[in-house]
Design a protein around this motif. Sequence first.
Motif, PDB file in Angstrom:
ATOM      1  N   ALA A   1      10.679   8.718  18.804  1.00 54.70           N
ATOM      2  CA  ALA A   1      10.621   7.594  19.738  1.00 54.70           C
ATOM      3  C   ALA A   1      10.141   6.326  19.026  1.00 54.70           C
ATOM      4  O   ALA A   1      10.632   5.978  17.958  1.00 54.70           O
ATOM      5  N   ALA A   2       9.157   5.621  19.616  1.00 59.51           N
ATOM      6  CA  ALA A   2       8.673   4.383  19.005  1.00 59.51           C
ATOM      7  C   ALA A   2       8.064   4.633  17.632  1.00 59.51           C
ATOM      8  O   ALA A   2       8.044   3.730  16.782  1.00 59.51           O
ATOM      9  N   GLY A   3       7.587   5.856  17.382  1.00 62.77           N
ATOM     10  CA  GLY A   3       7.037   6.183  16.071  1.00 62.77           C
ATOM     11  C   GLY A   3       8.077   6.151  14.969  1.00 62.77           C
ATOM     12  O   GLY A   3       7.794   5.730  13.841  1.00 62.77           O
ATOM     13  N   ALA A   4       9.294   6.582  15.270  1.00 64.18           N
ATOM     14  CA  ALA A   4      10.372   6.519  14.281  1.00 64.18           C
ATOM     15  C   ALA A   4      10.674   5.075  13.914  1.00 64.18           C
ATOM     16  O   ALA A   4      10.939   4.745  12.749  1.00 64.18           O
ATOM     17  N   HIS A   5      10.639   4.199  14.910  1.00 58.01           N
ATOM     18  CA  HIS A   5      10.874   2.774  14.646  1.00 58.01           C
ATOM     19  C   HIS A   5       9.772   2.200  13.764  1.00 58.01           C
ATOM     20  O   HIS A   5      10.046   1.416  12.850  1.00 58.01           O
ATOM     21  N   LEU A   6       8.523   2.586  14.006  1.00 60.69           N
ATOM     22  CA  LEU A   6       7.420   2.112  13.173  1.00 60.69           C
ATOM     23  C   LEU A   6       7.570   2.577  11.730  1.00 60.69           C
ATOM     24  O   LEU A   6       7.293   1.817  10.791  1.00 60.69           O
ATOM     25  N   ASN A   7       7.997   3.820  11.534  1.00 61.36           N
ATOM     26  CA  ASN A   7       8.217   4.320  10.175  1.00 61.36           C
ATOM     27  C   ASN A   7       9.271   3.492   9.453  1.00 61.36           C
ATOM     28  O   ASN A   7       9.136   3.182   8.258  1.00 61.36           O
ATOM     29  N   HIS A   8      10.323   3.133  10.175  1.00 58.02           N
ATOM     30  CA  HIS A   8      11.378   2.308   9.585  1.00 58.02           C
ATOM     31  C   HIS A   8      10.840   0.927   9.226  1.00 58.02           C
ATOM     32  O   HIS A   8      11.113   0.399   8.141  1.00 58.02           O
ATOM     33  N   HIS A   9      10.056   0.340  10.120  1.00 64.21           N
ATOM     34  CA  HIS A   9       9.528  -0.997   9.848  1.00 64.21           C
ATOM     35  C   HIS A   9       8.538  -0.983   8.698  1.00 64.21           C
ATOM     36  O   HIS A   9       8.465  -1.947   7.921  1.00 64.21           O
ATOM     37  N   GLU A  10       7.780   0.097   8.560  1.00 62.01           N
ATOM     38  CA  GLU A  10       6.832   0.165   7.450  1.00 62.01           C
ATOM     39  C   GLU A  10       7.554   0.074   6.109  1.00 62.01           C
ATOM     40  O   GLU A  10       7.054  -0.543   5.155  1.00 62.01           O
ATOM     41  N   LYS A  11       8.745   0.671   6.024  1.00 61.10           N
ATOM     42  CA  LYS A  11       9.513   0.582   4.778  1.00 61.10           C
ATOM     43  C   LYS A  11       9.921  -0.863   4.495  1.00 61.10           C
ATOM     44  O   LYS A  11      10.021  -1.276   3.342  1.00 61.10           O
ATOM     45  N   ILE A  12      10.165  -1.637   5.561  1.00 62.32           N
ATOM     46  CA  ILE A  12      10.554  -3.034   5.394  1.00 62.32           C
ATOM     47  C   ILE A  12       9.413  -3.856   4.807  1.00 62.32           C
ATOM     48  O   ILE A  12       9.618  -4.714   3.942  1.00 62.32           O
ATOM     49  N   ILE A  13       8.179  -3.581   5.266  1.00 67.88           N
ATOM     50  CA  ILE A  13       7.048  -4.421   4.848  1.00 67.88           C
ATOM     51  C   ILE A  13       6.263  -3.843   3.675  1.00 67.88           C
ATOM     52  O   ILE A  13       5.340  -4.493   3.184  1.00 67.88           O
ATOM     53  N   SER A  14       6.628  -2.635   3.201  1.00 67.62           N
ATOM     54  CA  SER A  14       5.903  -2.037   2.082  1.00 67.62           C
ATOM     55  C   SER A  14       6.088  -2.859   0.817  1.00 67.62           C
ATOM     56  O   SER A  14       7.168  -3.401   0.563  1.00 67.62           O
ATOM     57  N   GLN A  15       5.037  -2.941   0.034  1.00 72.60           N
ATOM     58  CA  GLN A  15       5.074  -3.653  -1.237  1.00 72.60           C
ATOM     59  C   GLN A  15       5.338  -2.666  -2.371  1.00 72.60           C
ATOM     60  O   GLN A  15       4.845  -1.535  -2.360  1.00 72.60           O
ATOM     61  N   THR A  16       6.099  -3.088  -3.371  1.00 72.53           N
ATOM     62  CA  THR A  16       6.384  -2.240  -4.527  1.00 72.53           C
ATOM     63  C   THR A  16       5.171  -2.209  -5.448  1.00 72.53           C
ATOM     64  O   THR A  16       4.580  -3.248  -5.770  1.00 72.53           O
ATOM     65  N   LEU A  17       4.792  -1.013  -5.898  1.00 69.66           N
ATOM     66  CA  LEU A  17       3.647  -0.856  -6.793  1.00 69.66           C
ATOM     67  C   LEU A  17       4.003  -1.372  -8.182  1.00 69.66           C
ATOM     68  O   LEU A  17       5.058  -1.058  -8.724  1.00 69.66           O
ATOM     69  N   ASP A  18       3.115  -2.203  -8.751  1.00 67.59           N
ATOM     70  CA  ASP A  18       3.382  -2.715 -10.101  1.00 67.59           C
ATOM     71  C   ASP A  18       2.683  -1.841 -11.141  1.00 67.59           C
ATOM     72  O   ASP A  18       2.138  -0.794 -10.829  1.00 67.59           O
ATOM     73  N   ASN A  19       2.687  -2.282 -12.378  1.00 67.27           N
ATOM     74  CA  ASN A  19       2.136  -1.481 -13.473  1.00 67.27           C
ATOM     75  C   ASN A  19       0.766  -1.967 -13.926  1.00 67.27           C
ATOM     76  O   ASN A  19       0.402  -1.814 -15.081  1.00 67.27           O
ATOM     77  N   ALA A  20       0.020  -2.578 -13.011  1.00 61.51           N
ATOM     78  CA  ALA A  20      -1.288  -3.119 -13.382  1.00 61.51           C
ATOM     79  C   ALA A  20      -2.253  -1.997 -13.756  1.00 61.51           C
ATOM     80  O   ALA A  20      -2.024  -0.825 -13.482  1.00 61.51           O
ATOM     81  N   SER A  21      -3.336  -2.385 -14.377  1.00 61.06           N
ATOM     82  CA  SER A  21      -4.393  -1.433 -14.706  1.00 61.06           C
ATOM     83  C   SER A  21      -5.729  -2.001 -14.239  1.00 61.06           C
ATOM     84  O   SER A  21      -6.167  -3.038 -14.747  1.00 61.06           O
ATOM     85  N   PRO A  22      -6.394  -1.404 -13.247  1.00 55.94           N
ATOM     86  CA  PRO A  22      -5.939  -0.220 -12.516  1.00 55.94           C
ATOM     87  C   PRO A  22      -4.833  -0.553 -11.511  1.00 55.94           C
ATOM     88  O   PRO A  22      -4.599  -1.710 -11.188  1.00 55.94           O
ATOM     89  N   LEU A  23      -4.166   0.487 -11.016  1.00 57.37           N
ATOM     90  CA  LEU A  23      -3.117   0.325 -10.018  1.00 57.37           C
ATOM     91  C   LEU A  23      -3.738   0.127  -8.635  1.00 57.37           C
ATOM     92  O   LEU A  23      -4.715   0.799  -8.297  1.00 57.37           O
ATOM     93  N   GLU A  24      -3.184  -0.780  -7.838  1.00 60.62           N
ATOM     94  CA  GLU A  24      -3.591  -0.865  -6.431  1.00 60.62           C
ATOM     95  C   GLU A  24      -2.648   0.043  -5.635  1.00 60.62           C
ATOM     96  O   GLU A  24      -1.511  -0.307  -5.373  1.00 60.62           O
ATOM     97  N   THR A  25      -3.143   1.211  -5.291  1.00 59.32           N
ATOM     98  CA  THR A  25      -2.281   2.256  -4.741  1.00 59.32           C
ATOM     99  C   THR A  25      -2.296   2.345  -3.223  1.00 59.32           C
ATOM    100  O   THR A  25      -1.398   2.937  -2.626  1.00 59.32           O
ATOM    101  N   VAL A  26      -3.324   1.784  -2.584  1.00 55.96           N
ATOM    102  CA  VAL A  26      -3.414   1.769  -1.118  1.00 55.96           C
ATOM    103  C   VAL A  26      -3.969   0.417  -0.697  1.00 55.96           C
ATOM    104  O   VAL A  26      -4.927  -0.078  -1.302  1.00 55.96           O
ATOM    105  N   ALA A  27      -3.360  -0.171   0.315  1.00 57.92           N
ATOM    106  CA  ALA A  27      -3.915  -1.368   0.960  1.00 57.92           C
ATOM    107  C   ALA A  27      -3.551  -1.250   2.431  1.00 57.92           C
ATOM    108  O   ALA A  27      -2.384  -1.283   2.797  1.00 57.92           O
ATOM    109  N   ARG A  28      -4.552  -1.100   3.278  1.00 58.73           N
ATOM    110  CA  ARG A  28      -4.284  -0.812   4.679  1.00 58.73           C
ATOM    111  C   ARG A  28      -5.512  -1.109   5.543  1.00 58.73           C
ATOM    112  O   ARG A  28      -6.566  -1.475   5.032  1.00 58.73           O
ATOM    113  N   THR A  29      -5.348  -0.890   6.838  1.00 59.13           N
ATOM    114  CA  THR A  29      -6.441  -1.019   7.797  1.00 59.13           C
ATOM    115  C   THR A  29      -6.762   0.361   8.356  1.00 59.13           C
ATOM    116  O   THR A  29      -5.857   1.163   8.631  1.00 59.13           O
TER     117      THR A  29
END
Length: 471
Positions: free
Chosen positions: A312-340
């Motif tokens: 239901a609405a959860g499937a739509h949220l999963n789809h939208h999360e892919k739209i707004i997700s940021q690509t992980l770069d190769n920094a050191s250290p890596l920023e692997t999670v950013a969320r609330t």
Amino acid sequence: MQIQTTAAIIGGGVIGGGWAARFLLMGWDVRVYDPDPEAERKIGEVLAGARRALPMLYDVALPPEGNLTFHDTIADAVTGATWVQESVPERLPLKHKVLAEIIAHAPAGALVGSSTSGFKPSELQEGSKTPDRILVTHPFNPVYLLPLVELVGSSKSSPETFEKAQNLLTDIGFFPLRVEKEIDAHIADRFLEAVWREALWLIKDGIATTAQIDEAIRMGFGLRWAQMGLFETYRIAGGEAGMRHFIEQFGPALAWPWTKLMDVPDLDAALIDKIAAQSDAQSGHLSIRELERLRDDNLVALLRALRQQGSAAGAHLNHHEKIISQTLDNASPLETVARTVPVDWTDYNGHMNEGRYGQVFSDAADSVMRLVGADQTYIDAGLSYFTVETTIKYLAETHAGADIKVTTQVIEGAGKKLKLHHEMMGADGTLHATCTQMLIHVSLETRRSCPPRADVMEEVERLAATHGAKT
């Protein structure tokens, strides 16, 4: 996501404020016009609720917040706008006046959505020089959390306009429901009006109170509707024989004189007093802001449960999360999670449950997996990494609504072994927890350890060297 895009909000009440919050928190600049001298304060209160609730829905960080400005005229507010949302009171002459002023001053390519719950788009387009730009985009309160927007056009609305509107609304997290034919009150409000009308009769006739009616909804069919709607619910009610059997069995009841949907009770002073008194007794001990916070927290928890099921609405949220997700770069250290931190992650002590720290660090490891190429395709091919040991240190309390990020270092990457060190920090830089995690590469076919594929091993060794580990 579109960058530095501008939305104009014309009318900053509950609905207009919700639109402003949704656009703003999805990275748009927002320009508001509302003649109410209290508009800035009122929108500020809506925005405070949105800033707390909306980020909890996602397992990634939202885009950087846009800029919010208030303007003295419609002409000024719509300057540079890609999208204009009209949310003025439901009076057609007023809407015609406002829409004409919007069209006269907004950029030629800007679309204009109306939040109207009742008027058809052809009614809104009457007298407009560019009717194709005007659509009904009817949301549901709270606009910053509920995904549904009824998208309605007329015979004067082009397919290109629909597509542009649908893509834009989807980008900011809405689920645009295309209504193919104009009708008063569109789709959802017609259902709500039917339920509302029957509820008024039940109260007027002394059969039920406001509290009893609300309990009947939220303890019963309301829970079913949130996940399956009306027809899927009734399909199940038909058993193995399905919908046809349900209609044959229960269809005759439609001819019985149960409801009073064709009649409207007289909303005289006595009935209004009765409803108001019952409503005060039911929830008058809570302020509107307290009720809004309770509503938002409940919606976040329900929507996140549907997210986990991909339904239901959860499937739509999963789809939208892919739209707004940021690509992980190769920094050191890596920023692997950013969320609330969402509200359903807290325990009876009022802070994040220790099991959720494990989830955060697991999500951080998953980010590393995707970076080195051990992603879903790799797993589908029969290879993966398994965690065999974690050591978590809890250093500070973490509460619902807190913004957190995790940085990760590869401290060992050789052969079958991958060792990670994670640090979880708050927005102010406070270190909340650390985790050392050992993973072993395995074959999903034998469920035993095995060397990684060569390209994955190369990426693991490169990261380990970048992060200063000994390989």
